[in-house]
Write a protein that holds these residues in place. Structure first.
Motif, short mmCIF file in Angstrom:
data_model
loop_
_atom_site.label_atom_id
_atom_site.label_comp_id
_atom_site.label_asym_id
_atom_site.label_seq_id
_atom_site.Cartn_x
_atom_site.Cartn_y
_atom_site.Cartn_z
N ILE A 1 24.34 36.69 127.68
CA ILE A 1 25.28 37.66 127.19
C ILE A 1 24.76 38.08 125.84
O ILE A 1 24.55 39.36 125.65
CB ILE A 1 26.42 37.28 127.16
N VAL A 2 24.32 37.23 125.13
CA VAL A 2 23.67 37.38 123.61
C VAL A 2 22.37 38.20 124.06
O VAL A 2 22.33 39.02 123.14
CB VAL A 2 23.56 36.00 122.97
N GLY A 3 21.81 37.60 124.83
CA GLY A 3 20.38 38.59 125.02
C GLY A 3 20.39 39.97 125.54
O GLY A 3 19.76 40.75 124.80
N LEU A 4 21.57 40.16 126.43
CA LEU A 4 21.78 41.36 127.01
C LEU A 4 22.31 42.45 125.87
O LEU A 4 21.78 43.56 125.50
CB LEU A 4 22.62 41.38 128.08
N THR B 1 11.64 42.14 124.87
CA THR B 1 11.30 41.21 123.87
C THR B 1 12.39 40.40 123.03
O THR B 1 12.48 39.35 122.64
CB THR B 1 10.11 41.77 122.69
N THR B 2 13.33 41.55 122.51
CA THR B 2 14.52 41.08 121.57
C THR B 2 15.56 40.25 122.65
O THR B 2 15.96 39.36 122.06
CB THR B 2 15.49 42.20 121.22
N PHE B 3 15.61 40.62 123.83
CA PHE B 3 16.64 39.57 124.83
C PHE B 3 15.87 38.22 124.87
O PHE B 3 16.68 37.33 124.85
CB PHE B 3 16.27 40.17 126.23
N ILE B 4 14.43 38.14 125.10
CA ILE B 4 13.91 36.71 125.16
C ILE B 4 14.23 35.91 123.88
O ILE B 4 14.52 34.97 123.62
CB ILE B 4 12.63 36.77 125.71
N ILE B 5 13.88 36.93 122.50
CA ILE B 5 13.70 36.07 121.49
C ILE B 5 15.39 35.74 121.12
O ILE B 5 15.72 34.53 120.46
CB ILE B 5 13.34 36.95 120.34
N SER B 6 16.19 36.47 121.37
CA SER B 6 17.87 36.35 121.19
C SER B 6 18.12 35.16 122.04
O SER B 6 18.77 34.17 121.73
CB SER B 6 18.52 37.51 121.58
#
Length: 186
Positions: A38-41, A140-145
């Motif tokens: 959820i956070v990553g999405l 990239t942001t999804f993975i890092i988050s």
């Protein structure tokens, strides 16, 4: 803009989302794959959406300001980067609750992706392939988050400020690189 530059930009842009994700993970007594996704999405989705909106704005004005586009990119990336460095030095968590409700996540996603809107404007001037770029930034942001949630839950805020500082520095340096390329230094 090459793949390496795009990757560095994506990592730099995702550092705000990473910092908030670390705070979310810190506040969660127990994390789950669902919460992490959820956070990553939210963060990955908005980091992909905002450059598209910025790109569409930039395309509208591209013909009028082509002669100063490198200065615009330099100033926008510099302001964003310096702001991230300033926030990193303040050492505060933007969100210390574990709520993942729509209102909370929407506000956090917008707040952490405003810089991506400005980058989208520069994409229009740099003639970047927008679809590939935003997909790359979003993933990239999804993975890092998602990693930020886990790191926050396990390690706390130990790495948050360092990551946000590094992200800001990356954006400032990219701004200088764009400026120097257009001035003929590279």
């Amino acid at each position: 803009m090459g793949l390496v530059e795009l990757f560095i930009l994506a990592v730099g842009l995702s550092m705000d989302a990473f910092a908030v994700s670390v705070c979310k993970g810190l506040a969660m007594p127990k994390i789950s794959v669902r919460k992490t996704v959820i956070v990553g999405l939210w963060f990955g989705g908005f980091q992909a959406l905002m450059p598209v909106l910025g790109y569409l704005l930039g395309v509208q004005f591209q013909d009028k300001i082509t002669s100063v586009d490198h200065w615009i990119a330099f100033v926008l990336l510099g302001i964003i980067g310096v702001n991230m460095i300033r926030e990193a030095c303040s050492g505060e968590c933007e969100s210390e609750d574990d709520s993942l409700d729509i209102r909370t996540m929407f506000l956090l996603a917008v707040a952490t992706s405003i810089d991506a809107l400005a980058v989208g404007i520069t994409f229009a001037f740099l003639k970047v392939q927008i679809v590939a770029a935003v997909l790359f930034i979003g993933v990239t942001t999804f993975i890092i988050s998602a990693l930020g949630v886990k790191i926050g839950n396990v390690f706390g805020t130990k790495y948050k400020a360092k990551a946000e500082f590094a992200g800001g520095l990356i954006l400032v340096l990219l701004g200088f690189k764009i400026l120097l390329e257009h001035l003929g230094a590279f």
